[in-house]
Write an enzyme that holds these catalytic residues in place. Structure first.
Site, PDB file in Angstrom:
ATOM      1  N   SER A 204     -16.591  -2.257  -9.546  1.00  0.00           N
ATOM      2  CA  SER A 204     -17.569  -1.365  -8.868  1.00  0.00           C
ATOM      3  C   SER A 204     -18.877  -1.569  -9.757  1.00  0.00           C
ATOM      4  O   SER A 204     -18.988  -1.754 -11.077  1.00  0.00           O
ATOM      5  CB  SER A 204     -17.154  -0.006  -8.781  1.00  0.00           C
ATOM      6  OG  SER A 204     -18.151   0.692  -8.513  1.00  0.00           O
TER       7      SER A 204
ATOM      8  N   TYR B 179     -13.111   7.708 -12.436  1.00  0.00           N
ATOM      9  CA  TYR B 179     -13.057   6.793 -11.638  1.00  0.00           C
ATOM     10  C   TYR B 179     -13.807   5.408 -12.066  1.00  0.00           C
ATOM     11  O   TYR B 179     -13.333   4.117 -12.199  1.00  0.00           O
ATOM     12  CB  TYR B 179     -13.810   6.746 -10.217  1.00  0.00           C
ATOM     13  CG  TYR B 179     -13.985   5.677  -9.418  1.00  0.00           C
ATOM     14  CD1 TYR B 179     -12.794   4.992  -8.699  1.00  0.00           C
ATOM     15  CD2 TYR B 179     -15.362   5.108  -9.110  1.00  0.00           C
ATOM     16  CE1 TYR B 179     -13.290   3.938  -8.128  1.00  0.00           C
ATOM     17  CE2 TYR B 179     -15.550   4.381  -8.659  1.00  0.00           C
ATOM     18  CZ  TYR B 179     -14.717   3.436  -7.934  1.00  0.00           C
ATOM     19  OH  TYR B 179     -15.000   2.386  -7.140  1.00  0.00           O
TER      20      TYR B 179
ATOM     21  N   ASP C 291       0.863  -1.323  -0.119  1.00  0.00           N
ATOM     22  CA  ASP C 291      -0.057   0.025   0.055  1.00  0.00           C
ATOM     23  C   ASP C 291       0.949   1.210   0.081  1.00  0.00           C
ATOM     24  O   ASP C 291       1.863   1.349   0.736  1.00  0.00           O
ATOM     25  CB  ASP C 291      -0.861   0.098   1.061  1.00  0.00           C
ATOM     26  CG  ASP C 291      -1.993   1.094   1.193  1.00  0.00           C
ATOM     27  OD1 ASP C 291      -1.802   2.387   0.810  1.00  0.00           O
ATOM     28  OD2 ASP C 291      -3.290   0.449   1.149  1.00  0.00           O
TER      29      ASP C 291
ATOM     30  N   ASN D 154      -4.132   7.112   0.580  1.00  0.00           N
ATOM     31  CA  ASN D 154      -5.546   7.414   1.172  1.00  0.00           C
ATOM     32  C   ASN D 154      -5.805   6.491   2.564  1.00  0.00           C
ATOM     33  O   ASN D 154      -6.887   5.974   2.702  1.00  0.00           O
ATOM     34  CB  ASN D 154      -6.562   7.488   0.222  1.00  0.00           C
ATOM     35  CG  ASN D 154      -7.841   7.899   0.755  1.00  0.00           C
ATOM     36  OD1 ASN D 154      -7.852   8.980   1.414  1.00  0.00           O
ATOM     37  ND2 ASN D 154      -9.014   7.364   0.350  1.00  0.00           N
TER      38      ASN D 154
ATOM     39  N   LYS E  35     -12.280   1.512 -13.782  1.00  0.00           N
ATOM     40  CA  LYS E  35     -12.927   0.334 -13.385  1.00  0.00           C
ATOM     41  C   LYS E  35     -13.076  -0.499 -14.649  1.00  0.00           C
ATOM     42  O   LYS E  35     -12.831  -1.683 -14.851  1.00  0.00           O
ATOM     43  CB  LYS E  35     -13.872   0.474 -12.377  1.00  0.00           C
ATOM     44  CG  LYS E  35     -13.566   0.824 -10.937  1.00  0.00           C
ATOM     45  CD  LYS E  35     -12.653   0.147 -10.369  1.00  0.00           C
ATOM     46  CE  LYS E  35     -12.588   0.648  -8.852  1.00  0.00           C
ATOM     47  NZ  LYS E  35     -11.544  -0.306  -8.153  1.00  0.00           N
TER      48      LYS E  35
END
Length: 337
Positions: free
Chosen positions: A125, A150, A31, A35, A154
């Site tokens: 998503s 975004y 990571d 965020n 995806k």
């Protein structure tokens, strides 16, 4: 053998890491902490009583990503969460989102291929369905016209994975389309804690309840729903995390393939219902105001989770009260003094 979890210090990644460790799996987390918080790594260890390797590495850093595979030659599968995910910000900063999400994923896939690791679960998503007429989304529907950068990233990554499998069916791929994850681990140690002003409903509710923000804006109260506010398929993050274990079990037991699943409850709840349940469950006030609709927001959409139930044996178990109780418990445990 171990599982590489990209974005494993994030909201969904950390809860999935807990479930993997509790199931006896060996994991490695990578990571970049853009965020997320480094403290989450210690909290995962605290919850599970298990140790694991953590690397603060950006997926754009191919050299250090290769070192992770070299140092952990037993990595046989990847669960890929890492990516920028703020819908509004993605519209304002499309280049940053395309670079981070697409090139980061390409670098990861190239590295996996180099080290002959061809098993991946991708965190996708429901936004890839776009603004389609149907309110109940089924995996057989075509990807729609996405409404944010975004969402576009995806959809592109999904297509990328399809093309990779078509070209080389030694890959084994599962694409999981999330609906609206909320809630937190019942320990209160990990939950959704985005940096800056929240983009999602529940973190905003929690900041209002904790008096960090004076009120919640509810965007639109004139939709054709039971109370006029928009309705979504909210799913507890722990149920969502468990869905990844079921997807991993399938990849480990079935022949190579490309599988796509909705992870949702199949039940839509309105924004008003979420706010009212949060207030009642936690006995706390959440001041709110109705304001104009947001451009691109649909009145209602929710998952058809039949395929995940039939093929993975996965069903969401937690209810809306659990989602609201666990969300507030996370705030009380980590934010309040």
């Amino acid at each position: 053998m171990s599982i590489l979890v990209t974005g494993g210090a994030g909201y969904i990644g950390s809860h999935t890491a807990v479930e993997l460790l509790n199931a006896g799996e060996e994991i490695v987390i990578v990571d970049n902490l853009i965020n997320s918080q480094i403290e989450t790594i210690d909290k995962i260890k605290q919850i599970t009583g298990k140790d694991f390797k953590f690397y603060q590495v950006d997926l754009l850093d191919g050299e250090n990503l290769q070192k992770i595979f070299e140092e952990n030659s037993d990595i046989e599968s990847v669960i890929h969460f890492a990516g920028l995910k703020a819908v509004g910000e993605s519209v304002e900063k499309p280049l940053e989102y395309y670079k981070n999400n697409l090139i980061g994923t390409i670098t990861l896939l190239e590295t996996m291929r180099k080290y002959n690791c061809k098993k991946i679960i991708f965190s996708s998503s429901a936004t890839v369905y776009g603004e389609q007429v149907s309110v109940k989304y089924v995996e057989t529907m075509k990807r729609g016209e996405t409404t944010s950068t975004y969402g576009t990233t995806k959809a592109i990554i999904e297509k990328m994975l399809e093309d990779i499998y078509f070209a080389d069916n030694s890959w084994n791929i599962s694409i999981l389309r999330y609906f609206n994850p909320i809630g937190a681990h019942d320990s209160g140690l990990i939950g959704e804690d985005p940096k800056g002003i929240p983009n999602n409903l529940m973190p905003f509710i929690m900041k209002v309840a904790n008096k960090e923000i004076d009120h919640l804006n509810i965007f639109g109260n004139d939709y054709d729903t039971k109370d006029g506010t928009a309705a979504r398929d909210y799913i507890h993050v722990v149920d969502l995390a468990k869905g990844h274990l079921k997807a991993l079990e399938k990849l480990n037991s079935e022949k190579n393939g490309l599988y796509v699943y909705n992870l949702g409850t199949g039940t839509p709840y309105t924004v008003q219902e979420i706010v009212d349940t949060f207030k009642k469950t936690n006995n706390i006030e959440v001041p709110y105001e109705y304001t104009e609709r947001r451009a691109g927001d649909l009145p209602i959409f929710y998952a058809d989770p039949t395929k995940a139930r039939n093929e993975l044996g996965w069903v969401a178990e937690k209810n809306i009260e659990d989602m609201c109780k666990d969300s507030w418990n996370f705030v009380k445990t980590t934010k309040q003094k």
